[in-house]
Design a protein around this motif. Structure first.
Motif, short mmCIF file in Angstrom:
data_model
loop_
_atom_site.label_atom_id
_atom_site.label_comp_id
_atom_site.label_asym_id
_atom_site.label_seq_id
_atom_site.Cartn_x
_atom_site.Cartn_y
_atom_site.Cartn_z
N GLY A 85 0.86 -1.22 0.21
CA GLY A 85 0.09 -0.18 0.16
C GLY A 85 0.98 1.13 0.07
N THR A 86 0.80 2.63 -1.03
CA THR A 86 1.68 3.86 -0.70
C THR A 86 -0.25 4.27 -0.31
OG1 THR A 86 2.47 5.12 -1.69
CG2 THR A 86 1.31 3.62 -3.30
N LYS A 87 0.05 5.79 0.20
CA LYS A 87 -1.10 7.21 0.10
C LYS A 87 -0.69 7.60 -0.99
CE LYS A 87 -1.62 9.07 4.20
NZ LYS A 87 -1.35 10.20 5.25
N ASN A 88 0.18 7.95 -1.94
CA ASN A 88 0.77 8.52 -3.24
C ASN A 88 0.28 7.21 -4.78
OD1 ASN A 88 1.36 10.55 -1.63
ND2 ASN A 88 3.30 10.36 -2.31
N ASP A 89 1.11 7.24 -5.42
CA ASP A 89 0.98 6.13 -6.85
C ASP A 89 1.95 4.99 -6.30
OD1 ASP A 89 -0.59 8.27 -8.24
OD2 ASP A 89 1.01 9.19 -8.69
N LEU A 90 1.25 3.93 -6.59
CA LEU A 90 1.84 2.49 -6.55
C LEU A 90 1.94 2.23 -8.61
CD1 LEU A 90 2.86 -0.01 -5.41
CD2 LEU A 90 0.07 -0.78 -5.71
N LYS A 91 3.20 1.86 -8.50
CA LYS A 91 3.66 1.05 -9.94
C LYS A 91 3.98 0.18 -9.90
CE LYS A 91 4.66 4.45 -13.20
NZ LYS A 91 5.53 5.41 -13.86
N ILE A 92 3.98 -0.52 -10.53
CA ILE A 92 4.41 -2.06 -10.85
C ILE A 92 4.45 -2.72 -12.40
CG2 ILE A 92 4.36 -4.91 -10.63
CD1 ILE A 92 2.24 -4.02 -8.54
N VAL A 93 6.20 -2.71 -12.55
CA VAL A 93 6.64 -2.14 -13.69
C VAL A 93 7.27 -4.35 -14.54
CG1 VAL A 93 8.50 -1.63 -15.31
CG2 VAL A 93 7.56 0.23 -13.66
N SER A 94 7.48 -5.15 -13.19
CA SER A 94 7.88 -5.94 -13.79
C SER A 94 8.01 -6.74 -12.25
CB SER A 94 9.48 -6.23 -14.70
OG SER A 94 10.11 -5.79 -13.87
N GLY A 95 8.40 -8.36 -12.44
CA GLY A 95 8.30 -8.94 -11.27
C GLY A 95 7.25 -10.11 -10.90
N ASN A 96 7.63 -10.75 -10.29
CA ASN A 96 6.86 -12.13 -10.15
C ASN A 96 6.33 -11.97 -8.37
OD1 ASN A 96 7.43 -14.70 -12.28
ND2 ASN A 96 9.48 -13.58 -11.22
N LEU A 97 4.91 -11.31 -8.11
CA LEU A 97 4.07 -10.90 -6.30
C LEU A 97 3.34 -12.25 -6.66
CD1 LEU A 97 5.89 -8.48 -7.89
CD2 LEU A 97 3.96 -7.25 -6.96
N THR A 98 3.06 -12.62 -5.41
CA THR A 98 2.12 -13.24 -4.75
C THR A 98 1.81 -12.94 -3.38
OG1 THR A 98 3.20 -15.10 -5.75
CG2 THR A 98 1.54 -15.44 -3.86
N VAL A 99 0.48 -12.04 -3.43
CA VAL A 99 0.05 -10.92 -2.39
C VAL A 99 -1.03 -11.91 -2.14
CG1 VAL A 99 -0.60 -9.79 -1.23
CG2 VAL A 99 0.35 -9.39 -3.22
N ASN A 100 -0.72 -11.91 -0.23
CA ASN A 100 -2.11 -12.27 0.43
C ASN A 100 -2.02 -11.23 1.44
OD1 ASN A 100 -3.69 -13.54 3.14
ND2 ASN A 100 -3.22 -15.86 2.24
N ALA A 101 -3.66 -10.80 1.83
CA ALA A 101 -3.63 -9.97 2.73
C ALA A 101 -5.31 -10.03 2.97
CB ALA A 101 -4.13 -9.12 1.91
N ASN A 102 -5.21 -9.03 4.30
CA ASN A 102 -6.01 -9.40 5.44
C ASN A 102 -8.15 -8.56 4.98
OD1 ASN A 102 -7.65 -10.58 7.99
ND2 ASN A 102 -7.56 -8.44 8.62
N LYS A 103 -7.05 -7.27 3.96
CA LYS A 103 -7.72 -7.02 3.84
C LYS A 103 -8.03 -6.50 2.17
CE LYS A 103 -10.25 -1.93 4.42
NZ LYS A 103 -10.31 -0.69 5.16
N ASN A 104 -6.89 -5.25 1.44
CA ASN A 104 -6.73 -5.26 -0.08
C ASN A 104 -5.59 -5.78 0.10
OD1 ASN A 104 -9.21 -3.29 0.10
ND2 ASN A 104 -8.13 -2.09 1.11
N ALA A 105 -4.93 -5.87 -0.95
CA ALA A 105 -3.91 -6.50 -1.68
C ALA A 105 -2.73 -5.85 -1.64
CB ALA A 105 -4.40 -8.00 -2.71
N LEU A 106 -3.81 -5.19 -3.59
CA LEU A 106 -2.26 -3.82 -3.47
C LEU A 106 -3.10 -2.87 -3.75
CD1 LEU A 106 -1.40 -5.76 -7.22
CD2 LEU A 106 -0.21 -5.95 -5.62
#
Length: 196
Positions: A85-106
């Protein structure tokens, strides 16, 4: 506040029981790079009180612009609240991501932009969310590439202003509520979204 910073994750495991695994308090922009041929894991505790107000509210949390790139693997376990999470802009350019979250993932308060990469959300409420309601130029989700598998207990993609998914992206959503939830503009190219 005016400096740009880069963090390279090169096969690390970071666990924190009482705050975010990575907490970016101040910067102009921060880039997290996943080193090639590495697996990196971040996790926080299931119950902690943020030091100031509601922050940090994610396992990987930034108060400013955050970009993720690289060719490595990043596993994120947001056991308390959000995953990334970010209060501003979140940018994903590349990579292999796995996310498990109690609330929001991204979550990017101002925007979430995904250019490429392989992203799997295994469990969450909303998978991708941008909820700035005060600025008409913010609150946007833009997916222009990459392969995404989103499994969520609420909405797949939620934004206040707009959602855009380009034909070069492949987004599979398994949502208990709405696959896409946006009261503003929604543009999804044919064939880019698969619902289950």
């Amino acid at each position: 506040k005016t400096e740009k910073a880069q963090i390279v994750l090169n096969g690390v495991t970071i666990k924190s029981q009482d705050t975010a695994a990575i907490y970016i308090k101040s910067a102009d922009k921060v880039v997290i790079t996943l080193a090639p041929n590495t697996e990196n894991t971040l996790s926080d505790g299931s119950d902690y009180v943020p030091a100031r107000g509601a922050e940090p509210n994610a396992c990987l949390f930034s108060k400013d612009d955050l970009t993720i790139n690289g060719a490595g693997i990043l596993n994120v376990f947001g056991n308390c609240n959000n995953g990334i999470g970010t209060k501003n802009d979140l940018k994903i350019v590349s990579g292999n991501l796995t996310v498990n979250a109690n609330k929001n993932a991204l979550k990017g308060n101002d925007s979430v932009q995904i250019l490429d990469g392989n992203i799997t959300v295994t469990m969450c409420a909303d998978a991708i969310k941008s909820d700035n309601e005060t600025d008409p130029n913010k609150g946007k989700v833009i997916i222009s590439g990459g392969k995404l598998q989103l499994n969520c207990a609420d909405d797949g993609i939620q934004a206040t202003q707009s959602v855009t998914v380009s034909e070069s992206a492949a987004v599979a959503i398994n949502a208990a509520d709405k696959p896409v939830n946006c009261d503003g503009t929604v543009h999804i190219d044919e064939g880019s979204l698969i619902l289950s």
